[in-house]
Scaffold this motif. Structure first.
Motif, mmCIF file in Angstrom:
data_model
loop_
_atom_site.group_PDB
_atom_site.id
_atom_site.type_symbol
_atom_site.label_atom_id
_atom_site.label_comp_id
_atom_site.label_asym_id
_atom_site.label_seq_id
_atom_site.Cartn_x
_atom_site.Cartn_y
_atom_site.Cartn_z
ATOM 1 N N TRP A 32 0.683 -1.105 0.030
ATOM 2 C CA TRP A 32 0.010 0.009 -0.053
ATOM 3 C C TRP A 32 0.862 1.318 0.031
ATOM 4 C CZ3 TRP A 32 -4.067 -2.009 -1.608
ATOM 5 C CH2 TRP A 32 -4.620 -2.920 -1.120
ATOM 6 N N GLU A 33 1.921 1.485 0.877
ATOM 7 C CA GLU A 33 2.525 2.618 0.867
ATOM 8 C C GLU A 33 3.186 2.855 -0.458
ATOM 9 O OE1 GLU A 33 5.772 4.912 3.797
ATOM 10 O OE2 GLU A 33 4.867 2.862 4.254
ATOM 11 N N THR A 34 3.900 1.928 -0.922
ATOM 12 C CA THR A 34 4.722 2.124 -2.228
ATOM 13 C C THR A 34 3.831 2.616 -3.459
ATOM 14 O OG1 THR A 34 6.174 0.548 -1.589
ATOM 15 C CG2 THR A 34 6.339 1.049 -3.840
ATOM 16 N N ALA A 35 2.643 1.845 -3.268
ATOM 17 C CA ALA A 35 1.507 1.944 -4.429
ATOM 18 C C ALA A 35 1.014 3.346 -4.239
ATOM 19 C CB ALA A 35 0.260 1.126 -4.241
ATOM 20 N N CYS A 36 0.747 3.833 -2.810
ATOM 21 C CA CYS A 36 0.291 5.261 -2.620
ATOM 22 C C CYS A 36 1.309 6.421 -3.422
ATOM 23 C CB CYS A 36 0.193 5.445 -1.114
ATOM 24 S SG CYS A 36 -0.548 7.196 -0.808
ATOM 25 N N TRP A 37 2.387 5.990 -2.837
ATOM 26 C CA TRP A 37 3.603 7.189 -3.328
ATOM 27 C C TRP A 37 3.606 7.197 -4.827
ATOM 28 C CZ3 TRP A 37 3.881 10.971 -0.198
ATOM 29 C CH2 TRP A 37 4.066 10.527 1.201
ATOM 30 N N LEU A 38 3.649 5.953 -5.476
ATOM 31 C CA LEU A 38 3.907 6.007 -6.980
ATOM 32 C C LEU A 38 2.615 6.496 -7.419
ATOM 33 C CD1 LEU A 38 5.589 5.369 -9.396
ATOM 34 C CD2 LEU A 38 4.472 2.757 -9.022
ATOM 35 N N PHE A 39 1.494 6.215 -7.142
ATOM 36 C CA PHE A 39 0.159 6.777 -7.434
ATOM 37 C C PHE A 39 0.230 8.509 -7.188
ATOM 38 C CE2 PHE A 39 -3.805 8.814 -6.894
ATOM 39 C CZ PHE A 39 -4.530 8.174 -8.126
ATOM 40 N N LEU A 40 0.599 8.739 -6.305
ATOM 41 C CA LEU A 40 0.736 10.249 -6.106
ATOM 42 C C LEU A 40 1.691 10.887 -6.996
ATOM 43 C CD1 LEU A 40 0.379 10.873 -2.080
ATOM 44 C CD2 LEU A 40 -0.996 11.581 -3.970
ATOM 45 N N ALA A 41 2.776 10.449 -7.257
ATOM 46 C CA ALA A 41 3.883 10.810 -8.105
ATOM 47 C C ALA A 41 3.417 10.896 -9.593
ATOM 48 C CB ALA A 41 5.101 9.859 -8.165
ATOM 49 N N ALA A 42 2.650 9.764 -9.999
ATOM 50 C CA ALA A 42 2.182 9.825 -11.295
ATOM 51 C C ALA A 42 1.197 10.806 -11.581
ATOM 52 C CB ALA A 42 1.409 8.368 -11.692
ATOM 53 N N ALA A 43 0.120 11.189 -10.245
ATOM 54 C CA ALA A 43 -0.931 11.962 -10.513
ATOM 55 C C ALA A 43 -0.335 13.543 -10.619
ATOM 56 C CB ALA A 43 -1.678 11.890 -9.398
ATOM 57 N N VAL A 44 0.561 13.504 -9.742
ATOM 58 C CA VAL A 44 1.395 15.053 -10.028
ATOM 59 C C VAL A 44 2.078 15.259 -11.054
ATOM 60 C CG1 VAL A 44 3.204 16.304 -8.806
ATOM 61 C CG2 VAL A 44 1.470 15.141 -7.284
ATOM 62 N N SER A 45 2.552 14.057 -11.687
ATOM 63 C CA SER A 45 3.349 14.412 -13.180
ATOM 64 C C SER A 45 2.326 14.787 -13.911
ATOM 65 C CB SER A 45 3.866 13.057 -13.348
ATOM 66 O OG SER A 45 2.878 12.239 -13.952
#
Length: 190
Positions: A32-45
């Protein structure tokens, strides 16, 4: 004049597309934590590539198309995987999927009738995308233990559901009005 397809904004968009299956796999593995951070990075990108494209004067048709694909793929995969994991209720997911299906089918039908297609996102449509991505980020953050969502979960689900339905209805209204105008224009005496 041909546009330069390989540029920094488009590269960022391509990285977002590459992140989609990784986010899905991380959710499947309950990381979950890795998925959350990667999702956030992708969304911000998503915001970053758009800003860079305008700032560097590197807007391209390919980039615009890839950006739409990246956004839809990231949202859809994350939504479906979180629903499968039991973190998002099926009724919320179905409302979002129905909205997107209605928009795509409406656009294709209109193009078939009118022979052309111009898509302009509405304020409510943009609000829906923001609400959907916020929901996905918050749910992932809750699953990762980064946020406590217990009291906010149901109001968040209801809010996104209502926005999805309202946005879908608005697009149906807009496409219907366009079809009526096209038909009237075709039957107008010259």
């Amino acid at each position: 004049m041909s546009e330069r397809v390989l540029n920094l904004p488009n590269a960022i968009t391509l990285l977002r597309i590459v992140a989609v299956p990784v986010v899905g796999w991380l959710i499947l593995q309950q990381r979950w934590e890795t998925a959350c951070w990667l999702f956030l990075a992708a969304a911000v990108s998503d915001g970053i590539d758009g800003l860079l494209a305008r700032w560097l004067d590197q807007l391209t048709q390919v980039g615009a198309a890839l950006d739409t694909v990246a956004d839809k793929a990231l949202g859809l995969v994350t939504l479906v995987m979180l629903t499968q994991a039991g973190a998002i209720p099926l009724w919320v997911t179905l409302a979002i999927l129905l909205r997107d299906s209605v928009i795509v089918l409406g656009a294709l039908s209109y193009r078939g009738l009118a022979g052309h297609l111009e898509i302009h996102p509405t304020w409510l449509g943009k609000t829906h995308i923001f609400a959907e991505f916020t929901l996905l980020a918050l749910v992932l953050g809750g699953l990762a233990g980064l946020l406590a969502l217990d009291d906010w979960r149901l109001p968040l689900f209801v809010t996104v559901f209502v926005i999805a339905v309202a946005s879908g209805v608005q697009y149906v209204w807009i496409w219907s009005a366009k079809v009526r105008r096209e038909r009237a224009a075709r039957h107008r005496p010259r």
